[in-house]
Design an enzyme around this catalytic site. Structure first.
Site, PDB file in Angstrom:
ATOM      1  N   MET A  29       0.840  -1.199   0.000  1.00 53.90           N
ATOM      2  CA  MET A  29       0.000   0.000   0.000  1.00 53.90           C
ATOM      3  C   MET A  29       0.873   1.247   0.000  1.00 53.90           C
ATOM      4  SD  MET A  29      -3.538  -0.722   1.984  1.00 53.90           S
ATOM      5  CE  MET A  29      -2.937  -0.524   3.653  1.00 53.90           C
ATOM      6  N   GLY A  35      11.281  -2.920   5.441  1.00 49.83           N
ATOM      7  CA  GLY A  35      10.588  -4.199   5.389  1.00 49.83           C
ATOM      8  C   GLY A  35      10.095  -4.527   3.994  1.00 49.83           C
ATOM      9  N   HIS A  36       9.490  -3.534   3.329  1.00 51.98           N
ATOM     10  CA  HIS A  36       9.046  -3.752   1.950  1.00 51.98           C
ATOM     11  C   HIS A  36      10.230  -4.037   1.028  1.00 51.98           C
ATOM     12  CE1 HIS A  36       5.720  -0.977   3.415  1.00 51.98           C
ATOM     13  NE2 HIS A  36       5.046  -2.029   2.997  1.00 51.98           N
TER      14      HIS A  36
END
Length: 288
Positions: A29, A35-36
């Site tokens: 999103m 983390g992404h």
């Protein structure tokens, strides 16, 4: 990196990319963090091309949740993905995902119940619906999700099996271990909502979880260990706890004796106006 916002150009671009080999999808999103990017790097190691989607999905936000406040920073996200050599960014507008007259909803029972499913009614219907659309739009060979959202991962795996979205006996939906800050707090786009004081207090969440896991692996009753965890969080600055539960990692059914079967500890708690979630396996650890 190509940035595409409409479905027809997406399909044409994917047809070209697919000639080179497997395509991996990383749904997000936006408001990307390390983390992404960890998901992106893992995808690059497994596929010829990586497609990242950015879509703030209105169907997974409740009536009183933070849809309007959710951070949107497309230019920054594009720069981060460019630096990771992502092949394609799929960034549709809401009307491209849910055109006028859209009437279809996907509901996954069982694993969607309890935990965040109880606290956020309809949330996992929205997740399943948008991920199913993304799978149909991109038709990836594999997709990667963070284990921080463990219940979401379980919902998506169940949906993919039930709807034949992946080939049988192929692990095409991969969970990637949670990326954490130096103090143990799970990385999340919602961490940006925390004030400096709240951010310092939020470190009590992983610390309390480690203390509870240490107690559980030494035979302390589940109810007692969870009560102590909640006391630590409330004393540490959290205002309330939505849930603190020990569950089976696959079925997500409650576990009464985590010393006799696989188990994970799941927690959702609120600090200020921000709701943080985390989960960790119940395994032997050193005393926190």
């Amino acid at each position: 990196m190509q940035t595409i916002t409409r479905l027809d150009p997406l399909r044409s671009a994917l047809e070209t990319l697919r000639c080179d080999g497997p395509i991996a999808l990383v749904p997000t999103m936006g408001a990307l963090h390390e983390g992404h990017l960890t998901l992106v790097r893992e995808a690059k190691a497994r596929a010829a091309h990586v497609v990242v989607s950015i879509f703030v999905n209105p169907r997974q936000f409740g009536a009183n949740e933070d849809l309007d406040a959710y951070p949107r920073q497309l230019a920054r996200d594009q720069a981060l993905l460019e630096a990771e050599c992502v092949s394609l960014l799929w960034a549709p507008e809401p009307a491209a995902m849910y055109p006028e007259g859209y009437a279809t909803n996907i509901s996954v029972s069982g694993v969607s119940e309890g935990l965040c499913g109880a606290a956020r009614p309809g949330h996992f219907d929205g997740v399943a619906t948008v991920v199913c659309k993304l799978f149909n739009q991109v038709q990836p060979d594999l997709a990667l999700f963070g284990e921080k959202d463990w219940q979401q991962l379980a919902v998506i795996r169940r949906m993919a099996r039930d709807l034949d979205l992946t080939r049988p006996h192929v692990d095409a939906i991969l969970g990637v271990p949670t990326k954490r800050e130096a103090d143990g707090l799970a990385m999340s786009s919602r961490n940006a909502y925390l004030s400096a004081e709240q951010r310092a207090q939020a470190a009590s969440l992983p610390q309390a979880m480690q203390a509870a896991i240490w107690a559980l692996t030494r035979g302390e009753p589940v109810a007692s260990a969870l009560r102590e965890l909640e006391e630590i969080l409330l004393a540490g600055g959290f205002s309330s706890i939505d849930y603190a539960e020990v569950r089976d990692p696959d079925s997500l059914t409650p576990v009464n004796d985590p010393t006799s079967q696989p188990a994970r500890l799941f927690v959702a708690a609120r600090i200020g106006g921000t709701r943080l979630i985390d989960n960790q396996p119940v395994t032997q650890i050193s005393k926190p």
